[in-house]
Design a protein around this motif. Sequence first.
Motif, PDB file in Angstrom:
ATOM      1  N   ILE A  91     100.366 -19.580 -31.559  1.00 18.67           N
ATOM      2  CA  ILE A  91     101.633 -19.956 -30.946  1.00 18.67           C
ATOM      3  C   ILE A  91     102.104 -21.268 -31.553  1.00 18.67           C
ATOM      4  CG2 ILE A  91     102.806 -20.583 -28.794  1.00 18.67           C
ATOM      5  CD1 ILE A  91     100.678 -18.912 -27.322  1.00 18.67           C
ATOM      6  N   TRP A  92     103.326 -21.256 -32.077  1.00 19.03           N
ATOM      7  CA  TRP A  92     103.970 -22.486 -32.498  1.00 19.03           C
ATOM      8  C   TRP A  92     104.580 -23.144 -31.265  1.00 19.03           C
ATOM      9  CZ3 TRP A  92     104.218 -24.432 -37.497  1.00 19.03           C
ATOM     10  CH2 TRP A  92     103.829 -23.569 -38.520  1.00 19.03           C
ATOM     11  N   VAL A 150     106.905 -20.028 -30.036  1.00 19.40           N
ATOM     12  CA  VAL A 150     107.090 -18.844 -30.866  1.00 19.40           C
ATOM     13  C   VAL A 150     105.721 -18.357 -31.324  1.00 19.40           C
ATOM     14  CG1 VAL A 150     108.119 -17.890 -32.966  1.00 19.40           C
ATOM     15  CG2 VAL A 150     109.320 -19.688 -31.692  1.00 19.40           C
ATOM     16  N   SER A 151     105.464 -17.066 -31.145  1.00 22.69           N
ATOM     17  CA  SER A 151     104.186 -16.486 -31.576  1.00 22.69           C
ATOM     18  C   SER A 151     104.275 -16.013 -33.020  1.00 22.69           C
ATOM     19  CB  SER A 151     103.807 -15.301 -30.679  1.00 22.69           C
ATOM     20  OG  SER A 151     103.620 -15.717 -29.351  1.00 22.69           O
ATOM     21  N   GLN A 152     103.132 -16.068 -33.720  1.00 20.82           N
ATOM     22  CA  GLN A 152     103.096 -15.617 -35.114  1.00 20.82           C
ATOM     23  C   GLN A 152     101.670 -15.257 -35.504  1.00 20.82           C
ATOM     24  OE1 GLN A 152     103.806 -18.592 -38.095  1.00 20.82           O
ATOM     25  NE2 GLN A 152     104.507 -17.121 -39.623  1.00 20.82           N
ATOM     26  N   THR A 153     101.541 -14.156 -36.254  1.00 16.22           N
ATOM     27  CA  THR A 153     100.244 -13.799 -36.823  1.00 16.22           C
ATOM     28  C   THR A 153     100.089 -14.501 -38.162  1.00 16.22           C
ATOM     29  OG1 THR A 153     100.266 -11.639 -35.743  1.00 16.22           O
ATOM     30  CG2 THR A 153      98.785 -11.906 -37.612  1.00 16.22           C
ATOM     31  N   MET A 154      98.963 -15.179 -38.343  1.00 16.44           N
ATOM     32  CA  MET A 154      98.747 -15.979 -39.542  1.00 16.44           C
ATOM     33  C   MET A 154      98.465 -15.089 -40.764  1.00 16.44           C
ATOM     34  SD  MET A 154      99.156 -19.170 -38.849  1.00 16.44           S
ATOM     35  CE  MET A 154     100.518 -18.613 -37.814  1.00 16.44           C
ATOM     36  N   ILE A 198     112.738 -21.096 -36.171  1.00 21.51           N
ATOM     37  CA  ILE A 198     112.475 -22.482 -35.782  1.00 21.51           C
ATOM     38  C   ILE A 198     113.207 -23.390 -36.757  1.00 21.51           C
ATOM     39  CG2 ILE A 198     110.741 -24.259 -35.388  1.00 21.51           C
ATOM     40  CD1 ILE A 198     108.695 -22.128 -34.910  1.00 21.51           C
ATOM     41  N   SER A 199     114.004 -24.313 -36.244  1.00 19.89           N
ATOM     42  CA  SER A 199     114.747 -25.220 -37.119  1.00 19.89           C
ATOM     43  C   SER A 199     113.793 -26.190 -37.808  1.00 19.89           C
ATOM     44  CB  SER A 199     115.779 -26.012 -36.306  1.00 19.89           C
ATOM     45  OG  SER A 199     115.134 -26.979 -35.490  1.00 19.89           O
ATOM     46  N   GLN A 200     114.250 -26.760 -38.921  1.00 22.44           N
ATOM     47  CA  GLN A 200     113.409 -27.712 -39.645  1.00 22.44           C
ATOM     48  C   GLN A 200     113.142 -28.962 -38.813  1.00 22.44           C
ATOM     49  OE1 GLN A 200     114.027 -28.590 -43.756  1.00 22.44           O
ATOM     50  NE2 GLN A 200     114.898 -26.583 -44.229  1.00 22.44           N
ATOM     51  N   ALA A 256     106.055 -29.572 -34.896  1.00 18.60           N
ATOM     52  CA  ALA A 256     105.408 -28.351 -34.415  1.00 18.60           C
ATOM     53  C   ALA A 256     103.893 -28.511 -34.344  1.00 18.60           C
ATOM     54  CB  ALA A 256     105.758 -27.179 -35.330  1.00 18.60           C
ATOM     55  N   LEU A 257     103.309 -27.881 -33.347  1.00 12.50           N
ATOM     56  CA  LEU A 257     101.866 -27.809 -33.181  1.00 12.50           C
ATOM     57  C   LEU A 257     101.475 -26.344 -33.042  1.00 12.50           C
ATOM     58  CD1 LEU A 257     101.400 -30.643 -30.525  1.00 12.50           C
ATOM     59  CD2 LEU A 257     101.097 -30.834 -32.992  1.00 12.50           C
TER      60      LEU A 257
END
Length: 420
Positions: free
Chosen positions: A360-361, A368-372, A400-402, A408-409
Amino acid sequence: MTKTPDKPELLLPAGDPEKLCYAIAYGADAVYFGLPMASLRTPSKGPQFTPGNMGEWISYCQTRGVKAYITTNIFAGNRDIDRLIPHFELLNELKPDAVILSDPGVFRIARQYAPDVPVHLSTQANTLNASACAFWQDLGVERVILAREVPVREMAEIHEAVPSLELECFVHGSLCVAYSGRCVISDYLTDNTKNSNKGMCGNSCRWEMNVVETTRPDQVYTLEEDNKGTYLLNSKDLCLVRYLPELKAAGICSFKVEGRTKGVHYVATVGHVYREAIDHGDNASPEQIARWEETLEESANRGFTEGFLHGKPGSTAYTYESAQSISQATFVASAEGELNREGLIKVQGRNRFKAGESLIWMTPEGLVSQTMTDMVDEQGFKTDVVQPNQFVWIAPPQNISQDALRWALLRRKEPVSLAG
Protein backbone atom coordinates in the motif's frame (compact mmCIF):
# COMPACT_ATOMS: atom_id res chain seq x y z
CA MET A 1 -12.15 37.74 22.62
CA THR A 2 -13.16 34.08 22.90
CA LYS A 3 -10.64 31.64 21.40
CA THR A 4 -12.95 29.13 19.70
CA PRO A 5 -11.85 28.68 16.07
CA ASP A 6 -14.13 27.01 13.56
CA LYS A 7 -11.48 24.37 12.92
CA PRO A 8 -9.03 23.48 15.72
CA GLU A 9 -5.33 23.28 14.95
CA LEU A 10 -3.61 19.95 14.27
CA LEU A 11 -0.28 20.01 16.13
CA LEU A 12 2.13 17.22 15.17
CA PRO A 13 5.48 16.16 16.68
CA ALA A 14 8.75 16.86 14.86
CA GLY A 15 11.49 14.93 16.63
CA ASP A 16 13.99 15.66 13.86
CA PRO A 17 14.07 17.51 10.52
CA GLU A 18 12.84 14.50 8.52
CA LYS A 19 9.80 14.04 10.78
CA LEU A 20 9.09 17.76 10.58
CA CYS A 21 8.87 17.52 6.79
CA TYR A 22 6.55 14.51 6.94
CA ALA A 23 4.36 16.16 9.59
CA ILE A 24 3.83 19.16 7.33
CA ALA A 25 3.26 17.01 4.23
CA TYR A 26 0.60 14.99 6.05
CA GLY A 27 -1.47 17.90 7.25
CA ALA A 28 0.00 19.66 10.29
CA ASP A 29 -1.21 23.17 11.01
CA ALA A 30 1.66 23.45 13.50
CA VAL A 31 4.64 21.39 14.63
CA TYR A 32 6.63 21.34 17.84
CA PHE A 33 10.37 20.72 18.04
CA GLY A 34 13.46 21.91 19.84
CA LEU A 35 17.09 21.50 20.81
CA PRO A 36 18.01 18.31 22.71
CA MET A 37 19.46 20.31 25.59
CA ALA A 38 16.22 22.27 26.06
CA SER A 39 13.48 19.75 25.25
CA LEU A 40 11.84 16.65 26.62
CA ARG A 41 11.60 13.47 24.53
CA THR A 42 14.22 14.30 21.92
CA PRO A 43 16.06 11.65 19.89
CA SER A 44 19.60 10.90 21.02
CA LYS A 45 21.02 10.07 17.59
CA GLY A 46 20.66 10.92 13.94
CA PRO A 47 20.05 14.38 12.42
CA GLN A 48 18.92 16.88 15.04
CA PHE A 49 17.91 20.49 15.41
CA THR A 50 20.80 22.76 16.31
CA PRO A 51 21.29 26.47 16.97
CA GLY A 52 22.80 26.65 13.49
CA ASN A 53 19.82 25.14 11.62
CA MET A 54 16.94 26.24 13.87
CA GLY A 55 16.23 29.35 11.79
CA GLU A 56 16.15 27.32 8.58
CA TRP A 57 13.50 24.98 9.96
CA ILE A 58 11.39 27.72 11.49
CA SER A 59 11.39 29.40 8.08
CA TYR A 60 10.58 26.07 6.38
CA CYS A 61 7.42 25.86 8.48
CA GLN A 62 6.31 29.46 8.26
CA THR A 63 6.77 29.79 4.49
CA ARG A 64 4.36 26.86 4.15
CA GLY A 65 1.75 28.40 6.43
CA VAL A 66 2.61 26.07 9.33
CA LYS A 67 3.34 27.38 12.82
CA ALA A 68 6.59 26.46 14.56
CA TYR A 69 6.49 25.97 18.31
CA ILE A 70 9.88 25.55 20.00
CA THR A 71 10.06 23.30 23.05
CA THR A 72 12.04 24.60 26.03
CA ASN A 73 10.25 22.50 28.61
CA ILE A 74 13.00 20.77 30.61
CA PHE A 75 13.03 21.07 34.40
CA ALA A 76 16.08 23.30 34.58
CA GLY A 77 18.90 23.48 37.10
CA ASN A 78 21.16 26.50 37.46
CA ARG A 79 23.51 25.36 34.69
CA ASP A 80 20.56 24.70 32.41
CA ILE A 81 19.36 28.27 32.92
CA ASP A 82 22.80 29.60 31.93
CA ARG A 83 22.66 27.59 28.70
CA LEU A 84 19.09 28.63 27.91
CA ILE A 85 19.77 32.38 27.96
CA PRO A 86 21.60 32.47 24.59
CA HIS A 87 19.00 30.07 23.20
CA PHE A 88 16.19 32.51 24.02
CA GLU A 89 18.23 35.41 22.63
CA LEU A 90 18.48 33.47 19.36
CA LEU A 91 14.78 32.64 19.35
CA ASN A 92 13.91 36.29 19.82
CA GLU A 93 15.72 36.93 16.53
CA LEU A 94 14.28 33.91 14.71
CA LYS A 95 10.66 34.65 15.69
CA PRO A 96 9.04 31.20 16.06
CA ASP A 97 5.30 31.27 16.61
CA ALA A 98 5.68 30.34 20.29
CA VAL A 99 7.94 28.70 22.83
CA ILE A 100 6.63 25.88 25.01
CA LEU A 101 7.87 25.83 28.62
CA SER A 102 6.85 24.61 32.07
CA ASP A 103 9.36 25.93 34.62
CA PRO A 104 8.71 29.38 36.22
CA GLY A 105 12.42 30.16 36.10
CA VAL A 106 12.56 29.36 32.40
CA PHE A 107 9.43 31.47 31.90
CA ARG A 108 11.15 34.40 33.62
CA ILE A 109 14.21 34.33 31.37
CA ALA A 110 12.04 33.75 28.31
CA ARG A 111 10.22 37.00 29.05
CA GLN A 112 13.53 38.73 29.63
CA TYR A 113 15.52 37.45 26.65
CA ALA A 114 12.76 36.62 24.13
CA PRO A 115 10.06 39.19 24.87
CA ASP A 116 8.77 39.12 21.29
CA VAL A 117 7.96 35.38 21.29
CA PRO A 118 4.56 34.15 22.60
CA VAL A 119 4.61 31.60 25.42
CA HIS A 120 2.64 28.36 25.61
CA LEU A 121 2.60 26.57 28.95
CA SER A 122 3.63 22.92 28.66
CA THR A 123 1.52 20.03 29.89
CA GLN A 124 4.49 19.38 32.20
CA ALA A 125 3.24 22.30 34.31
CA ASN A 126 0.32 20.04 35.29
CA THR A 127 -2.35 22.71 34.87
CA LEU A 128 -5.62 21.22 36.09
CA ASN A 129 -7.95 24.10 36.98
CA ALA A 130 -9.29 27.48 35.87
CA SER A 131 -7.55 29.38 38.66
CA ALA A 132 -4.14 28.09 37.56
CA CYS A 133 -4.95 28.96 33.95
CA ALA A 134 -5.94 32.51 34.97
CA PHE A 135 -2.71 32.82 36.99
CA TRP A 136 -0.58 31.99 33.97
CA GLN A 137 -2.65 34.20 31.68
CA ASP A 138 -2.12 37.13 34.09
CA LEU A 139 1.64 36.58 33.66
CA GLY A 140 1.38 36.73 29.87
CA VAL A 141 0.95 33.11 28.76
CA GLU A 142 -1.17 32.96 25.60
CA ARG A 143 -1.93 29.22 25.62
CA VAL A 144 -2.11 26.50 28.25
CA ILE A 145 -1.54 22.88 27.27
CA LEU A 146 -3.77 21.17 29.80
CA ALA A 147 -2.62 18.23 31.88
CA ARG A 148 -3.72 14.91 30.43
CA GLU A 149 -5.67 14.28 33.64
CA VAL A 150 -8.27 17.01 32.94
CA PRO A 151 -11.64 15.48 31.92
CA VAL A 152 -13.51 17.12 29.08
CA ARG A 153 -16.26 18.51 31.33
CA GLU A 154 -13.61 20.44 33.28
CA MET A 155 -11.99 21.64 30.07
CA ALA A 156 -15.31 23.28 29.26
CA GLU A 157 -15.43 24.85 32.72
CA ILE A 158 -11.93 26.24 32.29
CA HIS A 159 -12.82 27.67 28.88
CA GLU A 160 -15.91 29.32 30.34
CA ALA A 161 -13.88 30.84 33.20
CA VAL A 162 -11.02 32.15 30.99
CA PRO A 163 -12.53 32.39 27.49
CA SER A 164 -9.71 34.55 26.06
CA LEU A 165 -7.03 31.97 26.91
CA GLU A 166 -6.12 29.40 24.25
CA LEU A 167 -6.45 25.80 25.44
CA GLU A 168 -4.59 22.85 23.94
CA CYS A 169 -4.82 19.16 24.81
CA PHE A 170 -3.26 15.88 23.76
CA VAL A 171 -5.45 13.66 21.60
CA HIS A 172 -3.10 10.83 20.66
CA GLY A 173 0.07 9.04 21.73
CA SER A 174 1.90 7.44 24.62
CA LEU A 175 0.82 7.99 28.21
CA CYS A 176 3.01 8.00 31.32
CA VAL A 177 1.82 6.67 34.66
CA ALA A 178 2.64 10.06 36.19
CA TYR A 179 1.06 13.47 36.20
CA SER A 180 1.41 14.62 32.58
CA GLY A 181 4.72 12.85 32.16
CA ARG A 182 6.41 14.13 35.33
CA CYS A 183 8.19 10.86 36.02
CA VAL A 184 11.63 9.95 37.37
CA ILE A 185 11.52 6.15 37.02
CA SER A 186 13.80 6.34 33.99
CA ASP A 187 16.34 8.41 35.93
CA TYR A 188 16.66 5.83 38.68
CA LEU A 189 16.69 2.72 36.49
CA THR A 190 19.23 4.06 33.98
CA ASP A 191 21.63 5.65 36.51
CA ASN A 192 20.58 9.07 35.24
CA THR A 193 21.79 8.34 31.72
CA LYS A 194 18.24 8.93 30.47
CA ASN A 195 16.85 11.74 32.59
CA SER A 196 13.17 11.84 31.74
CA ASN A 197 12.72 15.50 32.67
CA LYS A 198 15.79 16.78 30.84
CA GLY A 199 15.40 15.33 27.41
CA MET A 200 15.34 11.52 27.27
CA CYS A 201 13.20 8.69 28.60
CA GLY A 202 14.17 5.03 28.79
CA ASN A 203 10.52 3.89 28.96
CA SER A 204 11.52 2.08 32.16
CA CYS A 205 7.92 1.94 33.35
CA ARG A 206 7.28 -0.56 30.55
CA TRP A 207 10.09 -2.95 31.44
CA GLU A 208 9.23 -6.43 32.65
CA MET A 209 9.48 -6.41 36.46
CA ASN A 210 10.51 -9.16 38.89
CA VAL A 211 10.75 -9.16 42.70
CA VAL A 212 13.79 -10.24 44.73
CA GLU A 213 13.49 -10.79 48.49
CA THR A 214 16.58 -9.29 50.15
CA THR A 215 17.52 -12.38 52.21
CA ARG A 216 17.19 -14.62 49.14
CA PRO A 217 18.94 -12.63 46.36
CA ASP A 218 19.25 -15.66 44.11
CA GLN A 219 15.50 -16.28 44.00
CA VAL A 220 13.60 -14.15 41.51
CA TYR A 221 9.82 -13.93 41.68
CA THR A 222 7.63 -12.79 38.82
CA LEU A 223 5.57 -9.74 39.71
CA GLU A 224 1.98 -10.33 38.59
CA GLU A 225 -1.36 -8.63 38.82
CA ASP A 226 -4.52 -10.70 38.48
CA ASN A 227 -2.40 -13.37 36.76
CA LYS A 228 -2.31 -11.24 33.62
CA GLY A 229 1.33 -10.31 33.51
CA THR A 230 4.09 -8.13 34.85
CA TYR A 231 3.73 -4.74 33.15
CA LEU A 232 1.97 -2.85 35.93
CA LEU A 233 2.89 0.61 34.64
CA ASN A 234 2.36 -0.04 30.93
CA SER A 235 -0.47 2.28 29.94
CA LYS A 236 -2.23 1.94 26.62
CA ASP A 237 -1.88 4.85 24.21
CA LEU A 238 -4.26 7.77 24.10
CA CYS A 239 -6.62 7.85 21.12
CA LEU A 240 -9.37 10.48 21.02
CA VAL A 241 -10.14 10.65 17.31
CA ARG A 242 -13.85 9.90 17.91
CA TYR A 243 -14.11 12.65 20.53
CA LEU A 244 -12.75 15.62 18.58
CA PRO A 245 -16.16 17.34 18.24
CA GLU A 246 -16.63 17.03 22.01
CA LEU A 247 -13.21 18.57 22.66
CA LYS A 248 -13.88 21.38 20.20
CA ALA A 249 -17.17 22.13 21.94
CA ALA A 250 -15.27 22.31 25.24
CA GLY A 251 -13.13 25.14 23.85
CA ILE A 252 -9.99 23.28 22.79
CA CYS A 253 -8.28 25.18 19.95
CA SER A 254 -5.34 22.82 19.34
CA PHE A 255 -5.27 19.01 19.11
CA LYS A 256 -1.79 17.75 19.97
CA VAL A 257 -0.21 14.42 19.02
CA GLU A 258 2.58 12.92 21.14
CA GLY A 259 5.50 11.16 19.48
CA ARG A 260 8.74 13.06 18.85
CA THR A 261 10.77 9.86 19.28
CA LYS A 262 8.58 7.80 16.94
CA GLY A 263 9.19 7.26 13.25
CA VAL A 264 7.95 8.89 10.06
CA HIS A 265 5.41 6.10 9.48
CA TYR A 266 3.75 6.98 12.80
CA VAL A 267 3.81 10.73 12.09
CA ALA A 268 2.36 10.25 8.61
CA THR A 269 -0.34 7.76 9.62
CA VAL A 270 -1.55 9.67 12.66
CA GLY A 271 -1.28 13.02 10.92
CA HIS A 272 -3.28 11.81 7.92
CA VAL A 273 -6.08 10.39 10.08
CA TYR A 274 -6.44 13.40 12.39
CA ARG A 275 -6.23 15.82 9.46
CA GLU A 276 -9.17 14.06 7.84
CA ALA A 277 -11.08 13.85 11.13
CA ILE A 278 -10.64 17.57 11.86
CA ASP A 279 -11.68 18.50 8.32
CA HIS A 280 -14.86 16.42 8.67
CA GLY A 281 -15.82 18.44 11.75
CA ASP A 282 -18.98 17.13 13.37
CA ASN A 283 -20.16 15.28 10.25
CA ALA A 284 -18.23 12.01 10.48
CA SER A 285 -20.30 8.85 10.31
CA PRO A 286 -19.77 5.91 12.68
CA GLU A 287 -18.30 4.01 9.74
CA GLN A 288 -15.76 6.77 9.07
CA ILE A 289 -14.74 6.89 12.73
CA ALA A 290 -14.27 3.12 12.79
CA ARG A 291 -12.11 3.38 9.66
CA TRP A 292 -9.95 6.08 11.27
CA GLU A 293 -9.45 3.98 14.37
CA GLU A 294 -8.57 0.95 12.26
CA THR A 295 -6.01 3.00 10.34
CA LEU A 296 -4.47 4.29 13.58
CA GLU A 297 -3.92 0.67 14.62
CA GLU A 298 -1.62 0.38 11.59
CA SER A 299 0.94 2.64 13.29
CA ALA A 300 2.95 1.71 16.38
CA ASN A 301 0.75 1.53 19.49
CA ARG A 302 0.21 -0.34 22.75
CA GLY A 303 -3.55 -0.54 22.38
CA PHE A 304 -5.80 2.47 22.86
CA THR A 305 -7.55 4.22 25.74
CA GLU A 306 -9.49 7.46 26.14
CA GLY A 307 -7.41 8.23 29.24
CA PHE A 308 -9.04 10.67 31.67
CA LEU A 309 -11.41 12.20 29.13
CA HIS A 310 -14.57 11.00 30.90
CA GLY A 311 -13.15 10.12 34.32
CA LYS A 312 -10.36 8.11 35.85
CA PRO A 313 -9.26 5.15 33.71
CA GLY A 314 -9.66 1.65 35.09
CA SER A 315 -7.66 -1.55 34.70
CA THR A 316 -8.61 -1.84 31.01
CA ALA A 317 -6.43 1.21 30.28
CA TYR A 318 -3.29 -0.88 30.79
CA THR A 319 -1.64 -3.67 28.83
CA TYR A 320 -0.44 -6.39 31.20
CA GLU A 321 0.75 -8.97 28.68
CA SER A 322 3.59 -7.08 26.96
CA ALA A 323 5.25 -3.69 26.80
CA GLN A 324 6.07 -4.11 23.12
CA SER A 325 4.50 -1.71 20.68
CA ILE A 326 2.37 -3.38 18.02
CA SER A 327 1.10 -2.45 14.59
CA GLN A 328 -1.31 -3.80 12.03
CA ALA A 329 1.02 -2.82 9.18
CA THR A 330 4.72 -3.11 8.39
CA PHE A 331 6.48 0.02 7.13
CA VAL A 332 8.60 -1.32 4.25
CA ALA A 333 9.97 1.67 2.30
CA SER A 334 10.04 5.44 1.92
CA ALA A 335 10.14 7.39 -1.33
CA GLU A 336 13.29 9.36 -2.09
CA GLY A 337 13.13 12.33 -4.45
CA GLU A 338 11.41 12.74 -7.80
CA LEU A 339 10.71 10.44 -10.73
CA ASN A 340 13.55 9.67 -13.14
CA ARG A 341 13.27 9.84 -16.92
CA GLU A 342 11.90 6.30 -17.06
CA GLY A 343 9.06 7.25 -14.70
CA LEU A 344 10.50 5.25 -11.80
CA ILE A 345 10.86 6.49 -8.26
CA LYS A 346 13.70 5.68 -5.90
CA VAL A 347 12.72 4.15 -2.57
CA GLN A 348 14.72 3.13 0.48
CA GLY A 349 13.86 -0.17 2.13
CA ARG A 350 12.93 0.10 5.81
CA ASN A 351 11.87 -3.55 6.21
CA ARG A 352 12.29 -6.50 3.87
CA PHE A 353 9.83 -6.90 0.99
CA LYS A 354 9.80 -8.75 -2.31
CA ALA A 355 8.39 -8.78 -5.81
CA GLY A 356 4.85 -10.08 -6.12
CA GLU A 357 3.74 -8.67 -2.78
CA SER A 358 0.69 -6.43 -2.62
CA LEU A 359 1.76 -3.24 -0.84
CA ILE A 360 0.00 0.00 0.00
CA TRP A 361 1.29 3.42 -0.97
CA MET A 362 0.44 5.89 1.77
CA THR A 363 0.49 9.49 0.53
CA PRO A 364 -0.96 12.83 1.67
CA GLU A 365 -3.59 12.32 -1.05
CA GLY A 366 -4.71 8.89 0.21
CA LEU A 367 -3.92 5.17 0.00
CA VAL A 368 -3.26 3.19 -3.19
CA SER A 369 -2.59 -0.55 -3.46
CA GLN A 370 -0.02 -1.98 -5.87
CA THR A 371 1.61 -5.33 -6.59
CA MET A 372 5.38 -4.94 -6.68
CA THR A 373 6.94 -5.75 -10.07
CA ASP A 374 10.02 -4.71 -12.05
CA MET A 375 12.17 -3.51 -9.15
CA VAL A 376 15.64 -2.33 -10.20
CA ASP A 377 18.63 -1.85 -7.87
CA GLU A 378 21.10 1.05 -7.99
CA GLN A 379 23.33 -0.86 -10.43
CA GLY A 380 20.46 -1.26 -12.87
CA PHE A 381 19.83 -4.96 -12.22
CA LYS A 382 16.39 -6.39 -11.64
CA THR A 383 15.88 -7.55 -8.07
CA ASP A 384 13.19 -9.65 -6.43
CA VAL A 385 13.99 -8.83 -2.79
CA VAL A 386 14.61 -5.48 -1.09
CA GLN A 387 16.46 -5.40 2.22
CA PRO A 388 16.43 -2.68 4.93
CA ASN A 389 18.45 0.39 3.87
CA GLN A 390 18.69 -0.86 0.26
CA PHE A 391 17.76 1.62 -2.50
CA VAL A 392 15.74 0.45 -5.51
CA TRP A 393 13.80 2.00 -8.38
CA ILE A 394 10.17 0.99 -8.86
CA ALA A 395 7.23 2.11 -11.00
CA PRO A 396 4.64 3.93 -8.87
CA PRO A 397 0.88 3.87 -9.51
CA GLN A 398 -0.23 6.30 -12.19
CA ASN A 399 -2.89 7.99 -10.05
CA ILE A 400 -0.50 9.54 -7.49
CA SER A 401 0.78 13.05 -8.18
CA GLN A 402 4.50 13.76 -8.05
CA ASP A 403 3.98 16.10 -5.08
CA ALA A 404 2.33 13.30 -3.13
CA LEU A 405 4.95 10.75 -4.22
CA ARG A 406 7.67 12.90 -2.66
CA TRP A 407 6.21 11.96 0.74
CA ALA A 408 5.00 8.47 -0.08
CA LEU A 409 5.55 5.55 2.27
CA LEU A 410 5.10 1.89 1.35
CA ARG A 411 3.63 -0.54 3.84
CA ARG A 412 2.31 -4.07 4.04
CA LYS A 413 -0.89 -4.52 5.99
CA GLU A 414 -0.63 -7.50 8.33
CA PRO A 415 -0.41 -8.09 12.10
CA VAL A 416 3.22 -7.62 13.16
CA SER A 417 5.18 -6.66 16.25
CA LEU A 418 7.43 -3.59 16.18
CA ALA A 419 10.03 -2.33 18.59
CA GLY A 420 8.62 1.17 18.73
